[in-house]
Design a protein around this motif. Structure first.
Motif, PDB file in Angstrom:
ATOM      1  N   GLY A   1       0.781  -1.204  -0.242  1.00 44.47           N
ATOM      2  CA  GLY A   1      -0.042   0.449  -0.335  1.00 44.47           C
ATOM      3  C   GLY A   1       1.401   1.296   0.040  1.00 44.47           C
ATOM      4  O   GLY A   1       1.776   1.109   0.757  1.00 44.47           O
ATOM      5  N   ALA A   2       0.446   2.558  -0.802  1.00 46.11           N
ATOM      6  CA  ALA A   2       1.658   3.115  -1.195  1.00 46.11           C
ATOM      7  C   ALA A   2       1.108   4.088  -0.099  1.00 46.11           C
ATOM      8  O   ALA A   2      -0.281   4.522  -0.993  1.00 46.11           O
ATOM      9  N   PHE A   3       1.403   5.981   0.330  1.00 47.95           N
ATOM     10  CA  PHE A   3      -0.235   6.168   0.896  1.00 47.95           C
ATOM     11  C   PHE A   3       1.208   7.539   0.664  1.00 47.95           C
ATOM     12  O   PHE A   3       0.450   9.028   0.875  1.00 47.95           O
ATOM     13  N   ASP A   4       2.141   7.772   0.417  1.00 46.49           N
ATOM     14  CA  ASP A   4       3.143   8.967   0.252  1.00 46.49           C
ATOM     15  C   ASP A   4       4.347   8.983  -0.996  1.00 46.49           C
ATOM     16  O   ASP A   4       4.496   7.760  -1.138  1.00 46.49           O
ATOM     17  N   ILE A   5       4.735   9.696  -1.162  1.00 43.21           N
ATOM     18  CA  ILE A   5       5.455   9.700  -2.761  1.00 43.21           C
ATOM     19  C   ILE A   5       6.742  11.592  -2.422  1.00 43.21           C
ATOM     20  O   ILE A   5       6.605  12.448  -1.972  1.00 43.21           O
TER      21      ILE A   5
ATOM     22  N   ASP B   1       9.130  19.585  -0.319  1.00 40.48           N
ATOM     23  CA  ASP B   1       8.553  20.786   0.179  1.00 40.48           C
ATOM     24  C   ASP B   1       7.133  20.658  -1.199  1.00 40.48           C
ATOM     25  O   ASP B   1       6.587  22.318  -1.454  1.00 40.48           O
ATOM     26  N   ILE B   2       6.908  20.030  -1.553  1.00 40.70           N
ATOM     27  CA  ILE B   2       5.233  20.008  -1.834  1.00 40.70           C
ATOM     28  C   ILE B   2       4.445  19.866  -1.169  1.00 40.70           C
ATOM     29  O   ILE B   2       4.995  18.868  -0.650  1.00 40.70           O
ATOM     30  N   GLY B   3       2.810  20.051  -1.493  1.00 41.97           N
ATOM     31  CA  GLY B   3       2.115  20.048   0.201  1.00 41.97           C
ATOM     32  C   GLY B   3       1.106  18.448   0.234  1.00 41.97           C
ATOM     33  O   GLY B   3       1.593  17.897  -1.460  1.00 41.97           O
ATOM     34  N   CYS B   4       1.413  17.966   1.068  1.00 44.92           N
ATOM     35  CA  CYS B   4       0.980  16.313   0.703  1.00 44.92           C
ATOM     36  C   CYS B   4       0.282  15.412  -0.238  1.00 44.92           C
ATOM     37  O   CYS B   4      -0.394  15.061  -1.013  1.00 44.92           O
ATOM     38  N   LYS B   5      -0.932  16.910  -0.393  1.00 44.11           N
ATOM     39  CA  LYS B   5      -2.673  16.033  -0.709  1.00 44.11           C
ATOM     40  C   LYS B   5      -1.895  16.995  -2.002  1.00 44.11           C
ATOM     41  O   LYS B   5      -2.193  15.344  -3.955  1.00 44.11           O
TER      42      LYS B   5
ATOM     43  N   ASP C   1      -1.773  19.870   3.657  1.00 48.12           N
ATOM     44  CA  ASP C   1      -0.584  21.042   2.535  1.00 48.12           C
ATOM     45  C   ASP C   1       0.440  20.654   3.139  1.00 48.12           C
ATOM     46  O   ASP C   1       1.545  21.713   3.249  1.00 48.12           O
ATOM     47  N   SER C   2       0.526  19.742   4.136  1.00 50.90           N
ATOM     48  CA  SER C   2       1.951  19.616   5.019  1.00 50.90           C
ATOM     49  C   SER C   2       3.090  19.329   3.845  1.00 50.90           C
ATOM     50  O   SER C   2       2.868  18.247   2.656  1.00 50.90           O
ATOM     51  N   LYS C   3       3.924  20.538   4.122  1.00 51.56           N
ATOM     52  CA  LYS C   3       5.564  20.123   3.495  1.00 51.56           C
ATOM     53  C   LYS C   3       6.293  18.296   4.071  1.00 51.56           C
ATOM     54  O   LYS C   3       6.206  18.381   4.978  1.00 51.56           O
ATOM     55  N   TYR C   4       6.938  17.413   3.840  1.00 48.30           N
ATOM     56  CA  TYR C   4       7.269  17.171   4.039  1.00 48.30           C
ATOM     57  C   TYR C   4       8.635  17.029   5.357  1.00 48.30           C
ATOM     58  O   TYR C   4       9.763  17.596   3.822  1.00 48.30           O
ATOM     59  N   ARG C   5       8.549  17.084   6.621  1.00 48.78           N
ATOM     60  CA  ARG C   5       9.828  16.338   7.139  1.00 48.78           C
ATOM     61  C   ARG C   5      10.187  15.718   7.906  1.00 48.78           C
ATOM     62  O   ARG C   5       9.026  15.530   8.270  1.00 48.78           O
ATOM     63  N   SER C   6      11.306  15.214   7.775  1.00 50.20           N
ATOM     64  CA  SER C   6      11.448  14.009   8.410  1.00 50.20           C
ATOM     65  C   SER C   6      11.449  14.505  10.620  1.00 50.20           C
ATOM     66  O   SER C   6      12.234  15.177  10.271  1.00 50.20           O
TER      67      SER C   6
ATOM     68  N   THR D   1       7.173  15.793  13.927  1.00 46.34           N
ATOM     69  CA  THR D   1       6.520  17.024  13.716  1.00 46.34           C
ATOM     70  C   THR D   1       5.077  17.458  13.805  1.00 46.34           C
ATOM     71  O   THR D   1       4.551  15.928  14.138  1.00 46.34           O
ATOM     72  N   SER D   2       3.935  17.880  13.879  1.00 39.26           N
ATOM     73  CA  SER D   2       2.318  18.196  14.175  1.00 39.26           C
ATOM     74  C   SER D   2       2.222  18.214  12.901  1.00 39.26           C
ATOM     75  O   SER D   2       0.430  18.412  13.310  1.00 39.26           O
ATOM     76  N   ASN D   3       2.642  17.613  11.944  1.00 41.62           N
ATOM     77  CA  ASN D   3       2.058  17.987  10.483  1.00 41.62           C
ATOM     78  C   ASN D   3       1.367  16.454  10.340  1.00 41.62           C
ATOM     79  O   ASN D   3       0.890  16.615   9.273  1.00 41.62           O
ATOM     80  N   TRP D   4       1.476  14.898  11.581  1.00 44.82           N
ATOM     81  CA  TRP D   4       0.714  14.272  10.500  1.00 44.82           C
ATOM     82  C   TRP D   4       1.043  13.538  12.843  1.00 44.82           C
ATOM     83  O   TRP D   4       1.928  13.829  12.979  1.00 44.82           O
TER      84      TRP D   4
END
Length: 197
Positions: A15-19, A29-33, A80-85, A88-91
């Motif tokens: 199952g893939a949920f992000d790239i 730097d692109i938003g999650c959606k 709209d969250s950018k990916y950060r390792s 984080t409070s984005n997820w």
């Protein structure tokens, strides 16, 4: 990617949920959606990789449904969250726990470390994982007394564990653990044990 194995051992699905990267391009730097829209566009129909669909709506209602289905929880992400390792409070992962009864195989205690109860399926002595021993002092002492009274050999299938006191069959434990695969208990803690002879 997240692996899902069905009853057929050859029918593994990913199952893939992000790239995060595509053809040498950094997508963090692109938003999650928007990242997920890119991902959806590159997964081919009838592939062994399946797109993990979003479930918009009330988080409490979705979590309730996941809990009732026996899933281990849900992951919530800001659209709209950018990916950060790192933290984080984005997820947010909201875990679903359940309680069950298991048999005690042994107790692993090393100086300066947390003690663990080694768990087995009731009646089979098949190892399924370990649980933190989070009992109060009096209950810990009672448990250790039970362990000393029921010393037994290690199960044949278990590798040597020098810091483990093995226990003969018969000591039952009540365990809180993450929902999901019952053949491998995770994020478990000991709630209590059977004190019957």
């Amino acid at each position: 990617l997240q692996k899902a194995v069905h009853s057929d051992p050859y029918a593994m699905v990913l199952g893939a949920f992000d790239i995060l990267h595509l053809n040498g391009h950094d997508l963090r730097d692109i938003g999650c959606k928007a990242r997920r829209e890119i991902l959806f566009g590159i997964i081919k129909p009838n592939s062994r990789i399946q797109f993990s669909e979003a479930m918009p709506g009330d988080a409490k209602a979705i979590f309730y449904l996941a809990d009732q289905a026996g899933l281990e929880g849900i992951v919530s992400k800001r659209a709209d969250s950018k990916y950060r390792s790192g933290p984080t409070s984005n997820w947010l992962k909201t875990k679903s726990f359940t309680e069950g009864e298991f048999e005690l195989l042994g107790v692993e205690r090393e100086p300066g470390k947390a003690a663990f109860a080694l768990l087995a399926e009731p009646g089979t002595r098949k190892y399924v994982g370990s649980a933190f021993i989070t009992l109060g002092r009096e209950m810990r002492e009672r448990l250790w007394k039970r362990v000393q009274e029921h010393v037994g050999p290690p199960p044949e299938a278990m590798r040597k564990r020098p810091a483990t006191q093995w226990v003969a069959p018969g000591v039952k434990l009540r365990i809180k653990h993450l929902r999901g695969d019952h053949s491998h208990i995770r994020h478990a803690s000991l709630l209590g044990f059977s004190d019957e002879e």
